[in-house]
Write an enzyme that holds these catalytic residues in place. Structure first.
Site, PDB file in Angstrom:
ATOM      1  N   ASN A   9     111.523  44.804  85.404  1.00 25.53           N
ATOM      2  CA  ASN A   9     110.974  44.873  84.046  1.00 25.53           C
ATOM      3  C   ASN A   9     109.454  44.752  84.160  1.00 25.53           C
ATOM      4  O   ASN A   9     108.933  43.668  84.394  1.00 25.53           O
ATOM      5  CB  ASN A   9     111.559  43.720  83.202  1.00 25.53           C
ATOM      6  N   LYS A  11     107.294  45.002  81.948  1.00 24.01           N
ATOM      7  CA  LYS A  11     106.686  44.447  80.722  1.00 24.01           C
ATOM      8  C   LYS A  11     105.478  45.305  80.294  1.00 24.01           C
ATOM      9  O   LYS A  11     105.485  46.512  80.497  1.00 24.01           O
ATOM     10  CB  LYS A  11     106.289  42.986  80.929  1.00 24.01           C
ATOM     11  N   HIS A  95     115.664  40.879  75.083  1.00 20.14           N
ATOM     12  CA  HIS A  95     114.851  40.055  75.984  1.00 20.14           C
ATOM     13  C   HIS A  95     114.260  38.889  75.190  1.00 20.14           C
ATOM     14  O   HIS A  95     113.920  39.038  74.014  1.00 20.14           O
ATOM     15  CB  HIS A  95     113.736  40.916  76.592  1.00 20.14           C
ATOM     16  N   GLU A  97     111.449  37.640  75.148  1.00 27.88           N
ATOM     17  CA  GLU A  97     110.108  37.898  74.573  1.00 27.88           C
ATOM     18  C   GLU A  97     110.237  38.679  73.273  1.00 27.88           C
ATOM     19  O   GLU A  97     109.427  38.506  72.359  1.00 27.88           O
ATOM     20  CB  GLU A  97     109.231  38.625  75.611  1.00 27.88           C
ATOM     21  N   GLU A 167     119.198  35.040  81.380  1.00 31.31           N
ATOM     22  CA  GLU A 167     117.781  34.734  81.604  1.00 31.31           C
ATOM     23  C   GLU A 167     117.410  33.456  80.868  1.00 31.31           C
ATOM     24  O   GLU A 167     117.041  33.499  79.688  1.00 31.31           O
ATOM     25  CB  GLU A 167     116.916  35.889  81.071  1.00 31.31           C
ATOM     26  N   GLY A 173     108.847  33.822  83.813  1.00 33.73           N
ATOM     27  CA  GLY A 173     107.395  33.830  83.990  1.00 33.73           C
ATOM     28  C   GLY A 173     106.805  32.456  84.233  1.00 33.73           C
ATOM     29  O   GLY A 173     105.597  32.269  84.169  1.00 33.73           O
ATOM     30  N   SER A 213     111.945  34.179  87.125  1.00 35.09           N
ATOM     31  CA  SER A 213     111.162  33.851  88.319  1.00 35.09           C
ATOM     32  C   SER A 213     111.889  34.177  89.628  1.00 35.09           C
ATOM     33  O   SER A 213     111.824  33.409  90.594  1.00 35.09           O
ATOM     34  CB  SER A 213     110.723  32.381  88.281  1.00 35.09           C
TER      35      SER A 213
HETATM   36  C1  PEP Z   1     111.889  39.009  82.768  1.00 33.85           C
HETATM   37  O1  PEP Z   1     110.896  39.401  82.189  1.00 33.85           O
HETATM   38  O2  PEP Z   1     112.994  39.444  82.453  1.00 33.85           O
HETATM   39  C2  PEP Z   1     111.731  38.010  83.830  1.00 33.85           C
HETATM   40  C3  PEP Z   1     112.797  37.512  84.362  1.00 33.85           C
HETATM   41  O3  PEP Z   1     110.431  37.682  84.187  1.00 33.85           O
HETATM   42  P1  PEP Z   1     109.979  36.844  85.507  1.00 33.85           P
HETATM   43  O4  PEP Z   1     110.742  37.407  86.666  1.00 33.85           O
HETATM   44  O5  PEP Z   1     108.534  37.065  85.600  1.00 33.85           O
HETATM   45  O6  PEP Z   1     110.358  35.417  85.255  1.00 33.85           O
END
Ligand code: PEP
Length: 261
Positions: A9, A11, A95, A97, A167, A173, A213
């Site tokens: 992803n 982003k 997601h 976000e 998630e 992040g 992460s």
């Molecule tokens: C994501 O945006 O779905 C995500 C898991 O981000 P990160 O790997 O940066 O934590």
């Protein structure tokens, strides 16, 4: 053996030129890793350019969101038909976000999941609790509510085309990953929910990814868990080397999915 699925992803990162460079390196790096499915989800503006570069490659294209209508007066939105038009096969929906920054509700997300399926896109539905919810011991309750409302009345033939991504919001992040045991607990819970709502066949077929992460040095431990079948990767997916290494680690540690009826 489970076949890993690794989704990047990107982003709101990468201009068209940067996306082109990134995807070319990833393409070369994962070229021989034929025992793993790989998807990249660039921003909308780079989809067409990346799609052209992916022609004939094993990597598939995904989008990071979409609206639920095929066309119309929805300023600023992108439709499922437009995503199909640029060769997307997958779309990330729900997601955290989108939920947190743009106020998307479970009901809204359900409408999008249903629309994605209607237009032959494979939804990657994200679920996960916040830190506050985990500390209040509500993680399972929250994830069940998201599961129930985001999937709504989808029938089995639709459900088998959905990918689930657990998630935990506190791990996205932040550099703080769920432990492999925490991930496994939630993944096996999701599989149980799939069995209760649908059947053991659906519970076995639906792929459940972990996201939060993920890095090259924690991928192997996560993948060693029987119900973790891949990853949704944010930050580490926009660095070619780390994404390629994550794919490599996912392949070397795959093992049978453990679903007990
Ligand atoms: C994501 O945006 O779905 C995500 C898991 O981000 P990160 O790997 O940066 O934590």
């Amino acid at each position: 053996m489970k076949r890993p699925l690794i989704v990047g992803n990107w982003k709101m990162h990468k201009t068209i030129r940067e996306a082109t460079t990134l995807v070319n390196i990833i393409k070369a790096g994962v070229h021989k890793m034929t025992d793993c499915d790989v998807v990249v989800c660039p921003p909308f503006t780079a989809l067409a350019a990346v799609a052209m570069l992916l022609e004939g490659s094993k990597i598939e294209l995904g989008a990071q969101d979409m609206y639920s209508e095929p066309e119309g007066a929805f300023t600023g939105e992108i439709s499922p038909l437009m995503l199909k038009d640029v060769s997307c096969r997958y779309v990330i929906l729900g997601h955290s976000e989108r939920r947190q920054t743009f106020g998307e509700t479970n009901e809204r997300i359900h409408t999008k999941v249903a629309a994605a399926l209607k237009y032959n896109l494979l939804p990657i539905l994200c679920v996960g609790e916040t830190l506050q919810e985990r500390e209040a011991r509500k993680a399972f309750e929250v994830v069940k509510e998201q599961f129930d409302h985001c999937l709504g009345n989808l029938i089995a033939q639709e459900m088998e085309r959905v990918v689930l991504a657990y998630e935990p919001v506190w791990a996205i992040g932040t550099g703080r990953t769920a432990t492999p045991d925490q991930a496994e607990q939630m993944h096996s819970y999701l599989r149980r929910l799939l069995n209760e709502k649908y059947s053991s066949t659906i519970a076995e077929r639906v792929k459940i990814l972990y996201g939060g992460s993920v890095k090259p040095d924690n991928m192997a431990q996560l993948m060693a868990k029987p119900n973790v079948e891949g990853a949704l990767v944010g930050g580490a997916s926009i660095k070619a080397e780390s994404f390629i290494q994550i794919v490599a680690h996912a392949r070397t540690t795959n093992m049978p999915t453990a679903f007990k009826r």
